[in-house]
Design a protein around this motif. Structure first.
Motif, PDB file in Angstrom:
ATOM      1  N   UNK A   1       0.821  -1.211   0.000  1.00 16.73           N
ATOM      2  CA  UNK A   1       0.000   0.000   0.000  1.00 16.73           C
ATOM      3  C   UNK A   1       0.854   1.261   0.000  1.00 16.73           C
ATOM      4  N   UNK A   2       1.910   1.293   0.823  1.00 17.13           N
ATOM      5  CA  UNK A   2       2.712   2.516   0.858  1.00 17.13           C
ATOM      6  C   UNK A   2       3.503   2.724  -0.431  1.00 17.13           C
ATOM      7  N   UNK A   3       4.174   1.684  -0.895  1.00 21.77           N
ATOM      8  CA  UNK A   3       5.015   1.897  -2.086  1.00 21.77           C
ATOM      9  C   UNK A   3       4.157   2.237  -3.312  1.00 21.77           C
ATOM     10  N   UNK A   4       2.971   1.658  -3.394  1.00 22.18           N
ATOM     11  CA  UNK A   4       2.073   1.999  -4.507  1.00 22.18           C
ATOM     12  C   UNK A   4       1.641   3.465  -4.408  1.00 22.18           C
ATOM     13  N   UNK A   5       1.280   3.873  -3.191  1.00 22.53           N
ATOM     14  CA  UNK A   5       0.822   5.248  -2.976  1.00 22.53           C
ATOM     15  C   UNK A   5       1.938   6.238  -3.309  1.00 22.53           C
ATOM     16  N   UNK A   6       3.133   5.963  -2.803  1.00 21.86           N
ATOM     17  CA  UNK A   6       4.266   6.871  -3.015  1.00 21.86           C
ATOM     18  C   UNK A   6       4.642   6.945  -4.497  1.00 21.86           C
ATOM     19  N   UNK A   7       4.503   5.836  -5.197  1.00 20.88           N
ATOM     20  CA  UNK A   7       4.808   5.829  -6.633  1.00 20.88           C
ATOM     21  C   UNK A   7       3.716   6.552  -7.422  1.00 20.88           C
ATOM     22  N   UNK A   8       2.457   6.299  -7.061  1.00 24.63           N
ATOM     23  CA  UNK A   8       1.323   6.933  -7.752  1.00 24.63           C
ATOM     24  C   UNK A   8       1.290   8.437  -7.559  1.00 24.63           C
ATOM     25  N   UNK A   9       1.366   8.859  -6.266  1.00 22.66           N
ATOM     26  CA  UNK A   9       1.113  10.269  -5.956  1.00 22.66           C
ATOM     27  C   UNK A   9       2.368  11.127  -5.998  1.00 22.66           C
ATOM     28  N   UNK A  10       3.527  10.538  -5.779  1.00 21.98           N
ATOM     29  CA  UNK A  10       4.757  11.333  -5.714  1.00 21.98           C
ATOM     30  C   UNK A  10       5.776  10.924  -6.774  1.00 21.98           C
TER      31      UNK A  10
ATOM     32  N   UNK B   1       4.107 -10.811  -1.744  1.00 27.26           N
ATOM     33  CA  UNK B   1       5.009 -10.462  -2.845  1.00 27.26           C
ATOM     34  C   UNK B   1       4.396 -10.881  -4.181  1.00 27.26           C
ATOM     35  N   UNK B   2       3.794 -12.068  -4.237  1.00 26.79           N
ATOM     36  CA  UNK B   2       3.144 -12.517  -5.482  1.00 26.79           C
ATOM     37  C   UNK B   2       2.020 -11.557  -5.870  1.00 26.79           C
ATOM     38  N   UNK B   3       1.198 -11.223  -4.876  1.00 34.16           N
ATOM     39  CA  UNK B   3       0.081 -10.301  -5.105  1.00 34.16           C
ATOM     40  C   UNK B   3       0.608  -8.969  -5.645  1.00 34.16           C
TER      41      UNK B   3
ATOM     42  N   UNK C   1       1.231  -4.735  -9.999  1.00 38.35           N
ATOM     43  CA  UNK C   1       1.917  -3.433  -9.917  1.00 38.35           C
ATOM     44  C   UNK C   1       1.789  -2.579 -11.175  1.00 38.35           C
ATOM     45  N   UNK C   2       1.415  -3.183 -12.305  1.00 37.34           N
ATOM     46  CA  UNK C   2       1.209  -2.408 -13.532  1.00 37.34           C
ATOM     47  C   UNK C   2       2.470  -1.667 -13.942  1.00 37.34           C
ATOM     48  N   UNK C   3       2.307  -0.385 -14.285  1.00 41.53           N
ATOM     49  CA  UNK C   3       3.448   0.397 -14.780  1.00 41.53           C
ATOM     50  C   UNK C   3       4.157   1.175 -13.677  1.00 41.53           C
ATOM     51  N   UNK C   4       3.750   0.986 -12.436  1.00 39.02           N
ATOM     52  CA  UNK C   4       4.348   1.772 -11.349  1.00 39.02           C
ATOM     53  C   UNK C   4       5.822   1.401 -11.161  1.00 39.02           C
ATOM     54  N   UNK C   5       6.608   2.400 -10.739  1.00 43.15           N
ATOM     55  CA  UNK C   5       8.037   2.167 -10.515  1.00 43.15           C
ATOM     56  C   UNK C   5       8.251   1.565  -9.131  1.00 43.15           C
ATOM     57  N   UNK C   6       7.769   0.332  -8.967  1.00 40.77           N
ATOM     58  CA  UNK C   6       7.907  -0.336  -7.677  1.00 40.77           C
ATOM     59  C   UNK C   6       8.413  -1.762  -7.866  1.00 40.77           C
TER      60      UNK C   6
END
Lengths: 376, 376
Positions: free
Chosen positions: B173-182, B196-198, B203-208
């Motif tokens: 949740x945090x890494x997705x949020x930080x990548x999406x919003x910031x 980790x599998x989930x 993760x799509x195109x996010x830089x995570x």
């Protein structure tokens, strides 16, 4: 084997300081015996050499920021320091009997000095320079100290008619402010007879009481308790006792605000020069020491660190001290001037380089029911 | 000599709880062997008796607030608990080899349960319900979790392109949020293969990047590091190592935000029921233990306590769990339902009565140059 001077050059190089260099933080040496005296005698010898006029720096605060930032003082740990640690381990230098010593040595050295150096309310602790809620940032020392007093009142949720105890009230700046602005009933205790005399003479119609009393002798119930810049004198062996005293004297739903300088690491003794010339038997607490001492007594509701404000505050005090020195020098001597300069500017540097902190910690006995809300 | 039932009545009286009384917090007892089982077996036996259907309470959270507020659990310290303390003192239950156990036991029990119980971002830590700066107070769990993620980003001063590590990333949740919003570049590590599998699947195109990795194996440099609800699994013997790992992997001017549940007092073992059924090898840190572990590594810039928010968060999770149980019960059984109810509601009570806290602690390696500014 390296000579004392060669060893000094090598140490100072780590801190980017040159002997007789031309940058504001470079050290100017007037007596070549300085190196031997310092390397054998440690920080106390270095401070005494300054008082003797053996060395100087154009910007003494910047010089200290360099050498303390490089931890050169740690390399100067001398047999004298070991003696202080041993003394601190073997004895309790902050017993009730001895607790009044700092009152005589430091706080009684003359109200004329403090009235010139400090703000108009004579607040002898770190100011708060930032703005908060409806209060704008401070533009001078008077405002910074009022901001600090106001933030304390708001942090404890002070209301009209509340009974408040201030442990280590100094010249009464907090209790006067709380009585004036919030119509609180305040008791302040101090170990300095001059502070108590000054307070009782000037309290006018305010609902405040000054007492010459040790904290261990209080036995009452207050709505709130604050302690602003006094915990530095308590000593690690007495932290638990101190917290027990506060707990006992605080109502169940009250708040205790502890304002203290803090150290990044746990120690059991202070710098020997500071101990000898400025604050006998003082000691900076660590977060670990404070946290341990409140276990089974308090819930830690908030821990605010605004240490950088002490750099600004100490530089303001230094500027006032320098400016008004001609007015007060009749009561002191040049060696005192150098001692005071060394104290104020080395202290400012410890906050600038973030080795020391200023903490306001809000504590409750059982936890505020719906949680404590920070106001800044 | 008092019978087991008489002793139980006497203990419960201290907490204002009646056996088969009619108030929401009174206990309803269906098997009279409960008293002996609990008084001999301690809290673990009491929890297991609940799972066996031997007792209930109309409002289980209120019942727990009463008995934990009166510290009845302390009076139930059994030989089993002593065994846990001994085990904790003699062994290190959170070695790298054992650290993955909680991943299997707790976090891998089924993403369907968590996706129903948690908010839409699958945040499995305490939300932040208050407003701050331009963000209004949360009116539901989704908003409370977004507020919490946002406050973390603001507290570390997150900027576009920053490289951020999240130790114990959960479902990301945090890494997705930080990548999406910031537009931050984020690495998250977890000991749960399902998490980790989930994460990697969604993760799509996010830089995570999600990694199945122990914190002790990280060796990189990040602009900032966060750890949200993972420190509870570290174990007191490993706190120093943990802080050394964070220090080593953080750039000199970066910030580390530690979000953790905290306990008012220092302990070395967790409740045996929680240890057996919910979080194997977990342990709540105290402020003293954390402060000591960061000495010589970090400056404590801020310590925010918003523990009361976990009461609201856990009650929201419980309400979701109850509501969606019919949808997911095919994968579990009634005993699991009771176990989960016991876990969520006893936990909520510990925060409501302020025995446990939630801390966000901001740490820097050398102190932020001009001081750290709190944003809330």
């Amino acid at each position: 084997m390296l000579s004392f001077k060669e060893r000094a050059i090598s140490l100072l190089k780590k801190a980017d300081v040159k002997i007789n260099g031309d940058r504001p933080w470079d050290i100017q040496v007037y007596n070549d015996k300085l190196y031997e005296r310092t390397l054998l005698g440690g920080t106390i010898a270095f401070g005494e050499a300054y008082m003797d006029g053996w060395w100087s720096a154009e910007k003494l605060d910047q010089f200290f920021a360099k050498i303390l930032g490089a931890y050169l003082d740690e390399e100067l740990k001398s047999p004298i320091l070991l003696f202080y640690y041993l003394k601190s381990a073997l004895f309790n230098p902050q017993t009730e009997k001895k607790a009044f010593k700092v009152g005589e040595v430091h706080y009684d050295i003359g109200n004329d000095l403090y009235s010139k150096m400090l703000d108009k309310r004579m607040v002898y602790t770190c100011g708060y320079w930032d703005g908060f809620q409806d209060i704008p940032p401070a533009s001078n020392l008077d405002e910074a100290q009022e901001n600090k007093l106001e933030i304390i009142c708001r942090k404890i949720g002070l209301k009209k008619g509340d009974n408040v105890l201030d442990i280590g009230c100094g010249w009464g700046s907090f209790i006067r402010y709380a009585a004036e602005k919030y119509q609180a009933n305040c008791v302040g205790i101090s170990v300095s007879k001059k502070q108590v005399d000054y307070g009782n003479k000037s309290k006018g119609d305010l609902s405040i009481e000054y007492r010459l009393q040790d904290y261990r002798d209080i036995d009452e119930k207050f709505d709130h308790i604050v302690s602003v810049g006094m915990f530095e004198h308590v000593g690690y062996k007495n932290y638990k006792t101190y917290m027990e005293v506060v707990n006992k004297n605080l109502k169940d739903d009250g708040l205790f605000l502890l304002h203290t300088i803090g150290c990044n690491i746990s120690t059991t003794a202070t710098d020997p020069w500071i101990n000898k010339y400025i604050f006998p038997n003082s000691m900076l607490p660590s977060a670990a020491q404070i946290s341990k001492s409140v276990e089974n007594l308090f819930v830690i509701e908030d821990w605010h660190n605004f240490g950088i404000n002490y750099d600004h505050t100490l530089m303001s005090w230094y500027n006032n001290f320098k400016k008004y020195w001609p007015d007060i020098k009749g009561h002191y001597n040049e060696r005192f001037y150098k001692m005071w300069e060394f104290y104020l500017l080395s202290s400012a540097a410890t906050f600038r380089i973030r080795r020391n902190q200023v903490w306001q910690i809000v504590l409750s006995k059982h936890g505020i029911k719906d949680g404590y809300k920070r106001i800044v």
